[in-house]
Scaffold this active site. Structure first.
Site, PDB file in Angstrom:
ATOM      1  N   SER A 153      13.963 -54.411  -1.452  1.00 24.99           N
ATOM      2  CA  SER A 153      15.032 -53.805  -0.644  1.00 24.99           C
ATOM      3  C   SER A 153      14.594 -52.403  -0.264  1.00 24.99           C
ATOM      4  O   SER A 153      13.810 -51.778  -0.996  1.00 24.99           O
ATOM      5  CB  SER A 153      16.318 -53.718  -1.461  1.00 24.99           C
ATOM      6  OG  SER A 153      17.282 -52.964  -0.760  1.00 24.99           O
ATOM      7  N   TYR A 170      22.296 -51.715  -8.859  1.00 22.96           N
ATOM      8  CA  TYR A 170      21.473 -52.470  -7.911  1.00 22.96           C
ATOM      9  C   TYR A 170      20.214 -51.684  -7.541  1.00 22.96           C
ATOM     10  O   TYR A 170      19.104 -52.226  -7.556  1.00 22.96           O
ATOM     11  CB  TYR A 170      22.294 -52.800  -6.660  1.00 22.96           C
ATOM     12  CG  TYR A 170      21.526 -53.605  -5.630  1.00 22.96           C
ATOM     13  CD1 TYR A 170      21.130 -54.914  -5.906  1.00 22.96           C
ATOM     14  CD2 TYR A 170      21.180 -53.056  -4.393  1.00 22.96           C
ATOM     15  CE1 TYR A 170      20.423 -55.655  -4.969  1.00 22.96           C
ATOM     16  CE2 TYR A 170      20.478 -53.789  -3.446  1.00 22.96           C
ATOM     17  CZ  TYR A 170      20.101 -55.089  -3.738  1.00 22.96           C
ATOM     18  OH  TYR A 170      19.392 -55.833  -2.820  1.00 22.96           O
TER      19      TYR A 170
HETATM   20  O1  NJP Z   1      21.950 -62.941  -0.694  1.00 19.77           O
HETATM   21  P1  NJP Z   1      22.783 -64.310  -0.818  1.00 19.77           P
HETATM   22  P2  NJP Z   1      20.651 -62.557   0.175  1.00 19.77           P
HETATM   23  N1  NJP Z   1      19.020 -68.212 -10.279  1.00 19.77           N
HETATM   24  O2  NJP Z   1      23.882 -63.992  -1.772  1.00 19.77           O
HETATM   25  C1  NJP Z   1      20.349 -67.095  -5.482  1.00 19.77           C
HETATM   26  C2  NJP Z   1      17.726 -58.985  -1.136  1.00 19.77           C
HETATM   27  N2  NJP Z   1      18.298 -58.065  -0.145  1.00 19.77           N
HETATM   28  O3  NJP Z   1      20.077 -63.701   0.861  1.00 19.77           O
HETATM   29  O4  NJP Z   1      21.970 -69.756  -7.510  1.00 19.77           O
HETATM   30  C3  NJP Z   1      18.627 -68.776  -9.120  1.00 19.77           C
HETATM   31  O5  NJP Z   1      23.115 -64.848   0.512  1.00 19.77           O
HETATM   32  C4  NJP Z   1      21.609 -67.695  -4.867  1.00 19.77           C
HETATM   33  O6  NJP Z   1      21.689 -69.080  -5.172  1.00 19.77           O
HETATM   34  P3  NJP Z   1      22.725 -69.739  -6.236  1.00 19.77           P
HETATM   35  C5  NJP Z   1      18.587 -59.259  -2.342  1.00 19.77           C
HETATM   36  O7  NJP Z   1      18.507 -58.230  -3.315  1.00 19.77           O
HETATM   37  C6  NJP Z   1      19.407 -58.405   0.565  1.00 19.77           C
HETATM   38  O8  NJP Z   1      21.004 -61.355   0.962  1.00 19.77           O
HETATM   39  O9  NJP Z   1      22.933 -71.094  -5.663  1.00 19.77           O
HETATM   40  N3  NJP Z   1      19.054 -68.363  -7.920  1.00 19.77           N
HETATM   41  C7  NJP Z   1      21.323 -67.532  -3.383  1.00 19.77           C
HETATM   42  O10 NJP Z   1      20.551 -68.603  -2.905  1.00 19.77           O
HETATM   43  C8  NJP Z   1      17.981 -60.556  -2.846  1.00 19.77           C
HETATM   44  O11 NJP Z   1      16.899 -60.318  -3.694  1.00 19.77           O
HETATM   45  C9  NJP Z   1      19.936 -57.489   1.488  1.00 19.77           C
HETATM   46  O12 NJP Z   1      23.960 -68.893  -6.288  1.00 19.77           O
HETATM   47  C10 NJP Z   1      19.923 -67.341  -7.894  1.00 19.77           C
HETATM   48  C11 NJP Z   1      20.501 -66.250  -3.315  1.00 19.77           C
HETATM   49  O13 NJP Z   1      20.036 -65.975  -4.665  1.00 19.77           O
HETATM   50  C12 NJP Z   1      17.512 -61.230  -1.562  1.00 19.77           C
HETATM   51  O14 NJP Z   1      17.540 -60.241  -0.546  1.00 19.77           O
HETATM   52  C13 NJP Z   1      19.344 -56.269   1.672  1.00 19.77           C
HETATM   53  C14 NJP Z   1      20.360 -66.701  -9.059  1.00 19.77           C
HETATM   54  C15 NJP Z   1      21.325 -65.070  -2.829  1.00 19.77           C
HETATM   55  O15 NJP Z   1      21.749 -65.303  -1.524  1.00 19.77           O
HETATM   56  C16 NJP Z   1      18.340 -62.421  -1.110  1.00 19.77           C
HETATM   57  O16 NJP Z   1      19.694 -62.054  -1.011  1.00 19.77           O
HETATM   58  C17 NJP Z   1      18.233 -55.948   0.934  1.00 19.77           C
HETATM   59  C18 NJP Z   1      19.871 -67.185 -10.285  1.00 19.77           C
HETATM   60  N4  NJP Z   1      20.235 -66.643 -11.457  1.00 19.77           N
HETATM   61  C19 NJP Z   1      17.706 -56.851   0.030  1.00 19.77           C
HETATM   62  N5  NJP Z   1      21.228 -65.717  -8.713  1.00 19.77           N
HETATM   63  C20 NJP Z   1      21.155 -57.785   2.296  1.00 19.77           C
HETATM   64  N6  NJP Z   1      21.672 -59.008   2.293  1.00 19.77           N
HETATM   65  O17 NJP Z   1      21.665 -56.854   2.985  1.00 19.77           O
HETATM   66  C21 NJP Z   1      21.334 -65.738  -7.366  1.00 19.77           C
HETATM   67  O18 NJP Z   1      17.669 -54.734   1.110  1.00 19.77           O
HETATM   68  N7  NJP Z   1      20.532 -66.714  -6.869  1.00 19.77           N
END
Ligand code: NJP
Length: 235
Positions: free
Chosen positions: A137, A150
């Site tokens: 990020s 975060y």
């Molecule tokens: O978020 P979201 P993003 N084990 O909530 C999974 C970074 N980022 O796509 O397990 C396995 O739509 C969850 O799946 P589920 C951010 O820090 C974002 O934006 O089914 N999987 C879902 O597929 C992150 O590293 C922004 O709930 C786990 C996914 O993670 C990355 O982008 C800005 C899990 C999250 O999807 C993807 O985030 C930035 C676990 N324990 C960086 N916990 C932004 N959106 O603005 C969660 O600078 N997941």
């Protein structure tokens, strides 16, 4: 250029948001995608599209991380790419953060990245090639109000990936870190697709294109770091 056809790519956090877009784009380039997340239904819907593998796993659990790698090797016989994308975040004044929320954020963003890398690195080392892409990020490079948990987790994840980059380069393994600004996803319980976010946020597909770009770099080139922002976001 590195051809992604038939490359075996594990993508964590693939059930929605950025990870889903990465999984779809890599599949479109001909990669064999192993989509990882905890949400079974969303993974089933995705793998129907990618024709790849969907593995329900929690990246905070070492046994799950090892299972993902074992199942990938069983199914495809090798692995080439890990996209460490699974991540969570929430924002609050420091005194309002519970220690369990702190743990949830660190367990997912830092320990989850560590466990997935730890599980894949021995296999990449044995083949003397491979590519790990970390979705970090822009807040790994700046501090901001309400970002104590975060932001700290993203600094830690970034430092880990930076150290790993130096550690595994002599073994022929690339590590690239991508630093997005605001992206329109489900992050922190938001709902993507609003007219406002269309003006102020990147799309998940923008980050997927960045992942594709670093992965397609020629064998003698490693993109160490790549930062991208919407043009409306102050940096
Ligand atoms: O978020 P979201 P993003 N084990 O909530 C999974 C970074 N980022 O796509 O397990 C396995 O739509 C969850 O799946 P589920 C951010 O820090 C974002 O934006 O089914 N999987 C879902 O597929 C992150 O590293 C922004 O709930 C786990 C996914 O993670 C990355 O982008 C800005 C899990 C999250 O999807 C993807 O985030 C930035 C676990 N324990 C960086 N916990 C932004 N959106 O603005 C969660 O600078 N997941």
């Amino acid at each position: 250029m590195t051809d992604l056809t038939d490359q075996v790519a594990i993508v964590t956090g693939a059930s929605r948001g950025i990870g889903r877009a990465v999984a779809l784009l890599l599949a479109l380039q001909g990669a064999k995608v192993v989509a990882v997340a905890r949400s079974e239904e969303e993974l089933a819907e995705l793998t129907h599209k990618t024709q790849g593998l969907g593995l329900v796993a929690d990246v905070t659990m070492e046994s799950d991380a090892l299972q993902v790698v074992e199942n990938t090797l069983l199914h495809y016989g090798r692995l080439d790419i890990l996209v460490c994308n699974a991540g969570v975040g929430s924002f609050n004044e420091l005194e309002n953060f519970t220690s369990s929320e702190w743990d949830r954020i660190f367990d997912t963003n830092v320990k989850g990245t560590f466990l997935m890398c730890k599980a894949v690195v021995p296999h990449l080392k044995a083949r003397r090639k491979g590519h790990i892409v970390g979705i970090s990020s822009d807040v790994a490079r700046r501090t901001f109000v309400h970002g104590t948990a975060y932001g700290a987790s993203k600094f830690a994840q970034d430092a880990m990936l930076g150290s790993l980059r130096k550690e595994v380069r002599p073994h022929g393994i690339k590590v690239s870190t991508i630093y997005p600004g605001l992206v329109d996803t489900y992050f922190n319980d938001t709902k993507p697709g609003s007219a406002e976010a269309e003006k102020t946020h990147l799309r998940p597909s923008d980050i997927a294109q960045a992942v594709r770009y670093v992965l397609e770099a020629p064998p003698h080139v490693v993109v160490d770091e790549l930062m991208l922002h919407p043009t409306t976001q102050e940096w």
